[in-house]
Design an enzyme around this catalytic site. Structure first.
Site, short mmCIF file in Angstrom:
data_model
loop_
_atom_site.label_atom_id
_atom_site.label_comp_id
_atom_site.label_asym_id
_atom_site.label_seq_id
_atom_site.Cartn_x
_atom_site.Cartn_y
_atom_site.Cartn_z
CB SER A 139 32.49 5.44 0.29
OG SER A 139 31.13 5.10 0.27
CG ASP A 294 27.72 6.38 2.90
OD1 ASP A 294 28.27 5.41 2.66
OD2 ASP A 294 28.05 7.46 2.37
#
Length: 547
Positions: A139, A294
């Protein structure tokens, strides 16, 4: 530990280069790399890339994947898995290894042929009717990290009970350092029709009556060298946003993140290049996604400069936008550490507000388990958002299109997202938040947590705190009445303290890093009043930490 180190150093399975990495470790790095096994939790596994059982490497990834294979086969006669990966060092290699481990166990595997974001992986799991999905990504963590996220059969990250059922299968694999069986074939490519179907769903979130206005709003975008570069430009083009400028230096995939100081949209440094483009070209809105796309960060040109929106602010603006466009029935879902701003907007508009623990997996599970028509919007303060019922994890790709439309909608009326934000503040009060990320040792994390947990009721009441939620014991303490009641959310190591004026602060250890987080939230009539109140909350926390 010394015995384990020697086993790895002398193992024939390791290449000369891998053995040299062990020899190059500092004493502290050596201890950490061999301090037990890399953990797997509800956020998957995440850690530094390197050699050792507590690092991300071909052996730890193989062990995790073989455990996943055993788990899937125990629960299904035939299984199918979808795999995606980001731009990080070893991501593609770990994706390939995972596919080969699974296929060697007789599991059908589809893998994206190019970098693809986490939300596309979530979508593909359902589109291809798979039993699970694997996303290789760390991430927004620094470049030295990588990770392994596992998704269930409806495209959400695993809930605690699912992780609990998986862990014994990983343990049965045995030693991390062993010779694994790999298939010699390659995975099937995820069909282009899957990506096209996802983009079609994103288009359905928009309002076609505004399409002629899309070209009138100027947008700057950066994927921070990550997966957003593979899909966001296409989404903009197919949805009709033609006035988009891309940060050329940050568009190419780059495992070193060479042209950015931070790939985390929560960090203002992630906007440095975008701000240069924005100032030079007078762009209306700036958007950036983290490496696996995301999380979304947004900046808005307002009164001659740029204001970066917090996750709480953008979440409230989206709720308001939905209400303006006829969404008057359904549920908005937020986490317990997210501001009450968006919740206040939602409730006034007739929407139900549901709270979950921190972790978007809980929002995804709610959106799936309830009737999808009842789910309106889910978000968290850490820049994660979800609309629709076609993805069940946070989705910055869809949000790029939605925020771009919101900017166009307000521009046609002669104002900006920040103007609308100010109108909401005037109506609902000025909400203000702060977040402390304390980077400390694992032992210190627990020490700090225990200090706050042990604060006596007399001290709390003397400082205006009237309620304490202890999610680890599932107890709520009404301090003014000396009364307790049961909390219904799953157990988690989180404490939340409420003041009599509705302000609160929350403390929890990070699930992915050796740090402890303190969240503060206040509401005042004005910015000045809120800043003063926020300072009082942070002063109290400081006094506790210095105690």
């Amino acid at each position: 530990m010394n015995n384990e180190i020697e086993i790895w150093k002398n193992a024939e399975l390791l290449t000369t280069e891998e053995k040299s990495q062990i020899n190059q470790y500092s004493e502290a790095e050596l201890i950490d790399a061999f301090a037990g096994e890399l953990g797997f939790g509800t956020g998957g596994a995440r850690g530094l890339i390197g050699i050792g059982p507590n690092r991300l490497n071909r052996f730890t990834v193989s062990k995790l994947t073989l455990g996943v294979a055993k788990w899937l086969l125990a629960n299904s006669a035939g299984s199918r898995v979808v795999i995606a990966y980001d731009n990080r060092y070893m991501s593609k290699e770990f994706a390939s290894l995972s596919a080969q481990i699974l296929m060697a166990q007789g599991i059908e595997v589809f893998c994206f042929e190019i970098l693809m974001p986490t939300p596309l992986l979530s979508f593909a799991v359902r589109y291809l009717e798979a039993d699970a999905g694997i996303m290789i990504t760390a991430s927004h963590n620094p470049k030295e990290y990588n990770g392994y996220k596992l998704y269930n059969n409806f495209g959400a990250q695993l809930l605690p009970d699912e992780v609990e059922s998986l862990l014994p299968f990983i343990e049965t694999v045995g030693a991390t350092l062993q010779e694994y069986q790999y298939a010699e074939t390659t995975a099937q490519p995820v069909p282009e029709a899957c990506v096209a179907a996802y983009i079609a769903q994103v288009e359905r979130l928009l309002h076609p009556q505004y399409r002629d206005d899309y070209a009138k709003v100027s947008i700057g975008y950066s994927p921070q060298h990550g997966t957003g570069g593979s899909i966001v430009p296409r989404v903009f083009a197919e949805c009709g946003f033609t006035n988009v400028t891309y940060v050329a230096e940050q568009m190419p995939s780059d495992e070193q993140f060479s042209a950015t100081k931070s790939a985390n949209p929560e960090n203002p440094q992630a906007f440095e290049q975008l701000l240069e483009y924005g100032e030079r070209l007078q762009l209306d809105v700036l958007l950036t996604t983290d490496p696996d796309a995301d999380r979304l960060g947004a900046g808005v040109r307002y009164q001659g400069s740029y204001q970066l929106l917090s996750g709480n602010q953008l979440g409230a603006l989206v709720v308001d936008y939905l209400l303006q466009h006829g969404v008057d029935d359904g549920t908005v879902v937020k986490t317990i550490v997210t501001s009450d701003f968006g919740a206040a907007v939602a409730r006034k508009g007739g929407l139900v507000v549901h709270e979950t623990l921190t972790g978007f997996k809980y929002i995804g599970a709610f959106a799936h388990q309830e009737n999808p028509k009842q789910f309106v919007f889910g978000y968290e303060e850490s820049f994660g958002y979800l609309l629709g019922d076609f993805v069940f994890d946070k989705d910055a790709v869809q949000m790029c299109a939605v925020v771009a439309e919101m900017a166009a909608f307000y521009k046609r009326q002669g104002f900006t997202l920040v103007d609308r934000l100010e109108q909401l503040y005037a109506e609902f009060g000025f909400y203000l938040e702060d977040l402390w990320n304390l980077q400390v040792s694992t032992a210190r994390v627990q020490e700090i947590y225990q200090i706050f947990d042990a604060l006596p009721a007399e001290l709390l009441l003397a400082n205006g705190i009237v309620m304490k939620n202890d999610y680890q014991t599932s107890r709520q303490y009404q301090l003014t009445e000396a009364r307790e009641q049961v909390l219904t959310l799953p157990k988690a190591q989180v404490l939340k303290f409420y003041f009599s004026d509705g302000s609160w602060f929350c403390i929890r250890p990070s699930g992915t890093e050796p740090q402890i987080k303190l969240y503060f939230a206040v509401q005042g009539a004005t910015n000045i009043e809120s800043k003063k109140r926020l300072a009082e909350l942070t002063d109290f926390a400081t006094s506790v930490l210095n105690f």
